[in-house]
Design a protein around this motif. Sequence first.
Motif, PDB file in Angstrom:
ATOM      1  N   GLN A  30      -0.248  22.390  38.766  1.00 20.67           N
ATOM      2  CA  GLN A  30       0.435  21.203  38.281  1.00 20.67           C
ATOM      3  C   GLN A  30       1.917  21.272  38.628  1.00 20.67           C
ATOM      4  OE1 GLN A  30      -1.246  18.665  36.677  1.00 20.67           O
ATOM      5  NE2 GLN A  30      -3.035  19.883  37.247  1.00 20.67           N
ATOM      6  N   VAL A  31       2.518  20.124  38.887  1.00 19.31           N
ATOM      7  CA  VAL A  31       3.967  20.050  39.092  1.00 19.31           C
ATOM      8  C   VAL A  31       4.611  20.219  37.719  1.00 19.31           C
ATOM      9  CG1 VAL A  31       5.898  18.602  39.797  1.00 19.31           C
ATOM     10  CG2 VAL A  31       3.761  18.538  41.094  1.00 19.31           C
ATOM     11  N   THR A  32       5.466  21.245  37.578  1.00 17.76           N
ATOM     12  CA  THR A  32       6.120  21.486  36.290  1.00 17.76           C
ATOM     13  C   THR A  32       7.620  21.234  36.335  1.00 17.76           C
ATOM     14  OG1 THR A  32       6.345  23.840  36.782  1.00 17.76           O
ATOM     15  CG2 THR A  32       4.382  23.151  35.550  1.00 17.76           C
ATOM     16  N   ALA A  33       8.175  21.129  37.529  1.00 12.63           N
ATOM     17  CA  ALA A  33       9.593  20.807  37.685  1.00 12.63           C
ATOM     18  C   ALA A  33       9.778  20.174  39.056  1.00 12.63           C
ATOM     19  CB  ALA A  33      10.452  22.056  37.571  1.00 12.63           C
ATOM     20  N   GLU A  34      10.726  19.243  39.095  1.00 10.88           N
ATOM     21  CA  GLU A  34      10.965  18.523  40.346  1.00 10.88           C
ATOM     22  C   GLU A  34      12.410  18.065  40.391  1.00 10.88           C
ATOM     23  OE1 GLU A  34       8.445  15.226  42.872  1.00 10.88           O
ATOM     24  OE2 GLU A  34       8.084  15.446  40.739  1.00 10.88           O
ATOM     25  N   GLY A  35      13.014  18.192  41.551  1.00  9.39           N
ATOM     26  CA  GLY A  35      14.371  17.727  41.760  1.00  9.39           C
ATOM     27  C   GLY A  35      14.480  17.095  43.130  1.00  9.39           C
ATOM     28  N   PRO A  36      15.660  16.662  43.515  1.00  6.24           N
ATOM     29  CA  PRO A  36      15.817  16.020  44.822  1.00  6.24           C
ATOM     30  C   PRO A  36      15.583  16.971  45.991  1.00  6.24           C
ATOM     31  CG  PRO A  36      17.937  16.263  43.726  1.00  6.24           C
ATOM     32  CD  PRO A  36      16.892  16.689  42.752  1.00  6.24           C
ATOM     33  N   ASP A  37      15.709  18.285  45.739  1.00  2.00           N
ATOM     34  CA  ASP A  37      15.524  19.248  46.827  1.00  2.00           C
ATOM     35  C   ASP A  37      14.531  20.353  46.491  1.00  2.00           C
ATOM     36  OD1 ASP A  37      16.997  20.600  44.940  1.00  2.00           O
ATOM     37  OD2 ASP A  37      18.466  21.392  46.357  1.00  2.00           O
ATOM     38  N   SER A  38      13.704  20.145  45.455  1.00  2.00           N
ATOM     39  CA  SER A  38      12.767  21.206  45.087  1.00  2.00           C
ATOM     40  C   SER A  38      11.582  20.668  44.290  1.00  2.00           C
ATOM     41  CB  SER A  38      13.472  22.282  44.254  1.00  2.00           C
ATOM     42  OG  SER A  38      13.920  21.716  43.031  1.00  2.00           O
ATOM     43  N   ILE A  39      10.525  21.485  44.269  1.00  2.00           N
ATOM     44  CA  ILE A  39       9.345  21.176  43.473  1.00  2.00           C
ATOM     45  C   ILE A  39       8.716  22.507  43.059  1.00  2.00           C
ATOM     46  CG2 ILE A  39       7.782  20.978  45.459  1.00  2.00           C
ATOM     47  CD1 ILE A  39       6.462  18.589  43.920  1.00  2.00           C
ATOM     48  N   ARG A  40       8.209  22.553  41.831  1.00  2.00           N
ATOM     49  CA  ARG A  40       7.608  23.775  41.298  1.00  2.00           C
ATOM     50  C   ARG A  40       6.188  23.474  40.855  1.00  2.00           C
ATOM     51  NH1 ARG A  40       9.780  28.525  38.787  1.00  2.00           N
ATOM     52  NH2 ARG A  40       8.333  29.420  37.269  1.00  2.00           N
ATOM     53  N   PHE A  41       5.264  24.344  41.266  1.00  2.53           N
ATOM     54  CA  PHE A  41       3.852  24.225  40.902  1.00  2.53           C
ATOM     55  C   PHE A  41       3.469  25.434  40.056  1.00  2.53           C
ATOM     56  CE2 PHE A  41       4.463  22.219  45.030  1.00  2.53           C
ATOM     57  CZ  PHE A  41       3.865  20.986  44.854  1.00  2.53           C
ATOM     58  N   GLU A  42       2.675  25.200  38.994  1.00  2.00           N
ATOM     59  CA  GLU A  42       2.215  26.299  38.152  1.00  2.00           C
ATOM     60  C   GLU A  42       0.763  26.104  37.770  1.00  2.00           C
ATOM     61  OE1 GLU A  42       4.627  27.474  34.794  1.00  2.00           O
ATOM     62  OE2 GLU A  42       6.401  26.569  35.707  1.00  2.00           O
ATOM     63  N   GLY A  43       0.074  27.217  37.605  1.00  2.00           N
ATOM     64  CA  GLY A  43      -1.311  27.177  37.177  1.00  2.00           C
ATOM     65  C   GLY A  43      -1.880  28.570  37.034  1.00  2.00           C
ATOM     66  N   VAL A  94      14.142  22.865  49.637  1.00  2.00           N
ATOM     67  CA  VAL A  94      14.516  22.461  50.989  1.00  2.00           C
ATOM     68  C   VAL A  94      16.014  22.204  51.083  1.00  2.00           C
ATOM     69  CG1 VAL A  94      12.271  21.466  51.567  1.00  2.00           C
ATOM     70  CG2 VAL A  94      13.970  20.039  50.459  1.00  2.00           C
ATOM     71  N   ASP A  95      16.557  22.439  52.267  1.00  2.00           N
ATOM     72  CA  ASP A  95      17.928  22.038  52.556  1.00  2.00           C
ATOM     73  C   ASP A  95      18.015  21.717  54.045  1.00  2.00           C
ATOM     74  OD1 ASP A  95      19.061  24.468  54.101  1.00  2.00           O
ATOM     75  OD2 ASP A  95      18.355  25.411  52.249  1.00  2.00           O
ATOM     76  N   ARG A  96      18.993  20.942  54.389  1.00  2.00           N
ATOM     77  CA  ARG A  96      19.172  20.477  55.773  1.00  2.00           C
ATOM     78  C   ARG A  96      20.366  21.195  56.371  1.00  2.00           C
ATOM     79  NH1 ARG A  96      15.799  18.032  59.271  1.00  2.00           N
ATOM     80  NH2 ARG A  96      16.882  16.594  60.611  1.00  2.00           N
ATOM     81  N   GLU A  97      20.186  21.755  57.586  1.00  2.00           N
ATOM     82  CA  GLU A  97      21.271  22.480  58.226  1.00  2.00           C
ATOM     83  C   GLU A  97      21.082  22.457  59.739  1.00  2.00           C
ATOM     84  OE1 GLU A  97      23.199  26.974  58.183  1.00  2.00           O
ATOM     85  OE2 GLU A  97      21.604  26.466  56.808  1.00  2.00           O
ATOM     86  N   HIS A  98      22.133  22.127  60.472  1.00  2.00           N
ATOM     87  CA  HIS A  98      22.132  22.145  61.942  1.00  2.00           C
ATOM     88  C   HIS A  98      20.972  21.344  62.535  1.00  2.00           C
ATOM     89  CE1 HIS A  98      25.315  25.070  61.710  1.00  2.00           C
ATOM     90  NE2 HIS A  98      24.541  25.891  61.001  1.00  2.00           N
ATOM     91  N   GLY A  99      20.648  20.206  61.935  1.00  2.00           N
ATOM     92  CA  GLY A  99      19.629  19.330  62.494  1.00  2.00           C
ATOM     93  C   GLY A  99      18.197  19.700  62.173  1.00  2.00           C
ATOM     94  N   HIS A 100      17.991  20.706  61.348  1.00  2.00           N
ATOM     95  CA  HIS A 100      16.629  21.042  60.952  1.00  2.00           C
ATOM     96  C   HIS A 100      16.564  21.275  59.435  1.00  2.00           C
ATOM     97  CE1 HIS A 100      18.456  25.014  61.825  1.00  2.00           C
ATOM     98  NE2 HIS A 100      17.798  25.369  60.738  1.00  2.00           N
TER      99      HIS A 100
END
Length: 86
Positions: A29-42, A51-57
Amino acid sequence: MRYVVMTHVPPEEVLQRARDYYSEHTRLQVTAEGPDSIRFEGAIGVADIRVDREHGHTNVHAETDRVVGLDVTDITRRFLYTLEHV
């Protein structure tokens, strides 16, 4: 376990793909979520995807609370293999 992969997939798409992948392949289940992350627990463990964006990737940081075995770590590695790597 900690993993980092680089991809050309935009950060928001990586997070959506993670949500889709984990909902299709696990009962986590998704237990936490933000603009740059997601956490699953079970029952099989915990997975944090950031995730983050750097140098075009996009850098995808994945961390699990277990060592390799038939658990969340294997699922997380399989998810990372679905992304097109740089």
